[in-house]
Design an enzyme around this catalytic site. Sequence first.
Site, PDB file in Angstrom:
ATOM      1  N   CYS A 189      39.932  34.068  38.686  1.00 57.81           N
ATOM      2  CA  CYS A 189      40.290  35.327  38.034  1.00 57.81           C
ATOM      3  C   CYS A 189      41.585  35.766  38.702  1.00 57.81           C
ATOM      4  CB  CYS A 189      39.173  36.343  38.164  1.00 57.81           C
ATOM      5  SG  CYS A 189      38.463  36.482  39.821  1.00 57.81           S
ATOM      6  N   ASP A 210      41.774  37.273  42.146  1.00 60.01           N
ATOM      7  CA  ASP A 210      41.657  36.878  43.545  1.00 60.01           C
ATOM      8  C   ASP A 210      40.562  35.852  43.780  1.00 60.01           C
ATOM      9  OD1 ASP A 210      43.713  38.452  44.846  1.00 60.01           O
ATOM     10  OD2 ASP A 210      42.555  40.163  44.149  1.00 60.01           O
ATOM     11  N   ARG A 253      34.857  38.084  39.539  1.00 57.63           N
ATOM     12  CA  ARG A 253      34.451  37.390  38.314  1.00 57.63           C
ATOM     13  C   ARG A 253      34.247  35.907  38.568  1.00 57.63           C
ATOM     14  NH1 ARG A 253      39.064  40.581  34.947  1.00 57.63           N
ATOM     15  NH2 ARG A 253      39.950  40.730  37.032  1.00 57.63           N
ATOM     16  N   LYS A 267      33.824  40.731  48.290  1.00 56.98           N
ATOM     17  CA  LYS A 267      34.066  41.829  49.226  1.00 56.98           C
ATOM     18  C   LYS A 267      32.944  42.864  49.164  1.00 56.98           C
ATOM     19  CE  LYS A 267      38.281  43.201  48.446  1.00 56.98           C
ATOM     20  NZ  LYS A 267      39.523  43.829  48.939  1.00 56.98           N
TER      21      LYS A 267
END
Lengths: 744, 600
Positions: B373, B375, B379, B415
């Site tokens: 996606c 980074d 997704r 994250k």
Amino acid sequence: MLSLGSGGAKSTKPSFVSYVTPEEIKSEKDPSKQEKHPDLLPGEVEFCSANPILKYTQDDLSQRGVFGTLFCTNFRVTFISDERPLEKKAKTFKNKLYGENDIPLMCVDHIYGVYEEKRKPITGALVKNKNPSKMIIHCKDLRVFQFCLTYSKEEDARKIFQGIAHHCLEEKSLKCVFAFSYMGTPSPSPEMPRKQETIMFDSPEDWTREMKRTKANCRLVIENENFELSQRLPKYFVIPLAIGDLFSYQGKGLPIWCWSHYSGCALFKASFLPVTQEDGDFQKHLDTMINAVAHNHLYSVKTEDLSESLPNIQDIQQSYNKFKQFFLIENSTDFWLSDVKWFSSIESSGWLDIIRQCLQKAVEVVECLEKDNTNVLITEEEGTDLCCVISSLAQIMLDPYYRTLMGFQSLVQKEWVAGCHAFLDRCNRLHLKDKECHSPVFLLFLECVWQLVQQHSPAFQFSETYLTVLSDSVHVPIFSTFLFNSAHHRENIMKAESPLAQSGPLSCPTVWDWSVQFDSKAQNFFFNPLYLEKVKHDRAVRKPHKPKHQRHLSLPSSAFKTPLKKGFFKDEADSLKKMLRVKRLSRWRGSPDAPAATTREFYESWQNRPLDYHGLLLPYLDGPAVRVWMQRYLRWIPEVYILGGGSMAVMTKLMELQNQVQDLKRALEQRDPSQAAELDHRPYLQQRLLSFDSSGRLSSSFPFAYTRSRNFKPSIPIALMQSLMLTDSLACQEDEASSVVSFV
Amino acid sequence: MASAPIAPYNSSPLGNSSSPNASRESLKMEPLADVAMLPGEERVIDKDIIYICPFNAAVKGKVFITNYRLYFKNTDSETPVTLDVPLGVISRVEKMGGASSRGENSYGLEIICKDMRNLRFALKQEGHSRRDIFEIIFKYAFPLSHGMQLFAFLSQEKYEENGWNVYEPMEEYRRQVLPNSEWRVTFINKNYELCDTYPTILVVPFKATDEDLRRVAAFRSRCRIPVLSWFHKENHAVITRCSQPLVGMSGKRNKDDERYLDLIREANGTTKLTIYDARPNVNAVANKATGGGYEGDDAYQNAELVFLDIHNIHVMRESLKKLKDIVYPNVEESHWLSSLESTHWLEHIKLVLSGAIQVADKVSSGSSVVVHCSDGWDRTAQLTSLAMLMLDSYYRTLRGFQVLLEKEWISFGHKFASRIGHGDKNHADQDRSPIFLQFIDCVWQMTKQFPTAFEFNERLLVVILDHLYSCRFGTFLYNCESARDSNNVRGKTVSLWAFVNSDTSLYINPFYTPESSRVLYPVASMRHLELWVTYYIRWNPRILHQSPVEQRYKELLALRDQYLKKLEELQLSDSTHLTNSSTPNTATPNQHITHLQTPF
């Protein structure tokens, strides 16, 4: 099988391109091949046929076709493939009367013709014009058939198209319904013991037994045996004891007993009085009737005019028409396009809301009977539409007997068949022009029952498959059950001296004789493996209910204990009567007391008790709880098949385990009967033995549709972005606040 | 407290509820003082308070706050009303009303939670009781904003199993028959020098040298280079994951990156490598402005680029917010379906699932794929892990699912800390987003569609989500492995899997039927997707919750076992009967079985 078009979900268009010319097909054909004919049922006559006809299949999400012959008989439209059937696997769940390529004439809902890429609904006027290139048939059981007519001789195509349109769509007389030609011999059903039979409610004994079972204190009316009182009333029926005069107003407005609560209060239904009567008379008669109902128990009654509080039958019809469109899917593109707005489409039809309203109304009736112990009188114009829905639902919620298979069938007989629901008019069997009277009222009832079944499955002996099959059977023109408008109508036509019958009395099977449609193995699918049977101590026919071990909810009707009742009203002062009457009238004149608020309390007290599957059952009615009957509506749509999944996967395991347990129990019984009996009190059900083809994986649409494609490809949605064209700024933002660190 | 006997603590995982069912369970706990506290949990304050229950009337009682939880118990009636809320679940605390407002209960406190509920309390005006309690909740709910430690570091819980050993990267790669002649294991990231958000052990094309990897890293956002996630044992096709290429406005190319992707393609002779860009096309284009972008046709000639149209974290956050509005406290009644549709929540689920289906389908047909996606941690993680769940039945087991989460989510740097905001008071942080919740929802949808294919049940999914927020375990803390290492999470905290695996019977799906070679393709149609009522609306006691099927099946299983046992006993007694005629068994058979009866 001929593959046409490039296939695949992405490329399919509603219009259809064939790369095979008719000439090629002709030459391909085997000259020695014999003409095929359908296996006719006794009494079935072939009208016309055409070959070759291309039937489109939707199996593997690609549009393909099969060539064959299309027939029209006095029973059905049927297609027979030219291809030799591949090793015919025996279907576990096969209908003996019609197969996957048969459409009973009565089951045809709409026919569309495709003229130069445009789809037009076929009506009488259009039939005379030229042939459509394609004929699309929408069925009442939600199947969709598409036939290409351009390969056969124009004359043949015209004949079959006009024949089908004529027999399926034009107004006809009842005589033409296949039931009157069907010569099927009633098969004896040895496996069903006599005591398990459905009660038909066509004899005084049936009614007397039902009154005894529910301890009703009412009067059986036999004066209508020859329909002298009214042709719209049942042959036999039950009314409050206090009614003396039967014959005024031709029996209109008579409170007909439905069911008695163990406390003594009861549920009654009535049609409206004719409005032409003089005001004074009218009011007096009405008062007499209401007083009679009130007299039944505690001198209290709540009346409810269903035509005021529920949608009328035209609303129901309109809503259903809208609703069903969302399931009549012709191709993959349509499917995925409609997927985007699926929820709001469903909502816009209002169908689920009508279901919710009916269940809600039934809960209110239940509350009056169960909590307040007042009599309830529900009324509407004819007293045979929504009255049937509400009274049947209330009885299912209150009386666990009606949640057994036989009990449920008896209930349908009692309230709907003997109760004179106008099946013939409501289902539009004869394609009469008068559209006012069509309405899927009975289907609405089944929908409501399905909601209860899926919310409280251990309480029901029958499965959702049973309900789905029952909803299909309404459109199989063989059974007498759904063919008439009233008991009088039925008797008139079925009688030997009726002009319709040529030789001897007509004997159509009832729908409850399931062996006409399914062998006993298939009938096993009617039983719900989750059903928690009640521990029975004797095997006699169900005794009248003993209040103490069910009905946890009934609040003590404080002042008036049942034992006091008898002498109380007779001896004690009129003053109390008057006082009660005031109360009664105030209720009846009916403040539209916000039902939601009052019912909520009732609900909560019910919820706060442990759920007894053999006691009172209430439906959940909030948004997420009322759902689409997936099995019925989605079973023919290949895009939604989950291979090896769906709730059937669990049910199959459950049934297998049940069989294991049964086998073990039998083994144990052989060794030591006393011990086996100690462990499991549930009656031994011989019929539950199922064997599944464990090699083939079942799809979620089992037992209705089989996935035939060997190399299963997942269906990948198309047109995903249609609704999600988000315009707000969020969609354009980056995931992270800081921009990407560049290393170059 | 620290020396308290350490028995595995069995709290009811769904116990923080006021529903009648859950409160019955928590009856075991005596009022307040006797709450079974966790080892390491310490009492901070307790106060008389009024809980303004949205489903009933206001309830008088006592609130009890520890460094881990907020516990409420009513004192005004027989029917117990309790709340057991880990402080980690709190997103925001607000004062409502005050001296100027009228009516009773005017000194209010509102607690907005991350798990689809809000709690409202009212306090007495006297003695600054609201101020005290507000400050304490504020401090202990957001310890990181107050220079304190998360509870996971204070907890003294001990379990038999060390949950941190559930996932051993080398073991998992060996299970996938890696390394092999096509793929090698590299330790280039041993010290997080290649990529600080990746794990230390990576699997890359055999032919790619470490120097290649460094050059590719320069061309991928945050150096997240394409690495192997999953290997198909039969056709050798792979799922690889990465971040977007740094193409930028000028349309930069990088020969090393192009060659590297071609090495992935070559590894199993795939004719065209498929690159799945999870984003909508427009967003991928827009990313060029900030230096990102996507693989262009001319640069990557042996690759085919497919956009999967999944929206970004902000869209998902807003969608969930809308969903909460229609289910809490009251379920939208009159227009339920259209309201549900307008949240787009299920539509996003549909997009994620259908993206994963495409990935799985491609791989099982023998083509290798690259998934990214922007980074490659939101997704991308959703897509790769869902595709792996469809392809590999190991991940559908209780253990395998833990490995899947540890691998694709935790070790590859989803994250969690930013998306959840553990212990952080900044509730409006734009980095927060329910990406992991959305993934779990997708898993739930799959378990609904394939009720026999998963070894674990719905309860596991709910427990995972509860402890995603609770901060009781270290599993979901921090954003990446390097941060976890520097904070010694493995040494100082307990893993959620230690807790889960201490009593696996709670999480086993009785219908599970292992089918090892089977690929699951869920149907990503709105016709089948449904709202996960038992999670999103679980606080509402008026909603139908229980599914009787599982219960019924377990009863039948028990009955079967009893029969089997009886039969065995009979057989045994038969054989002993032959040798010894005075067996006590045969003498009193009835006595023997009375206690075996099931409550049918």
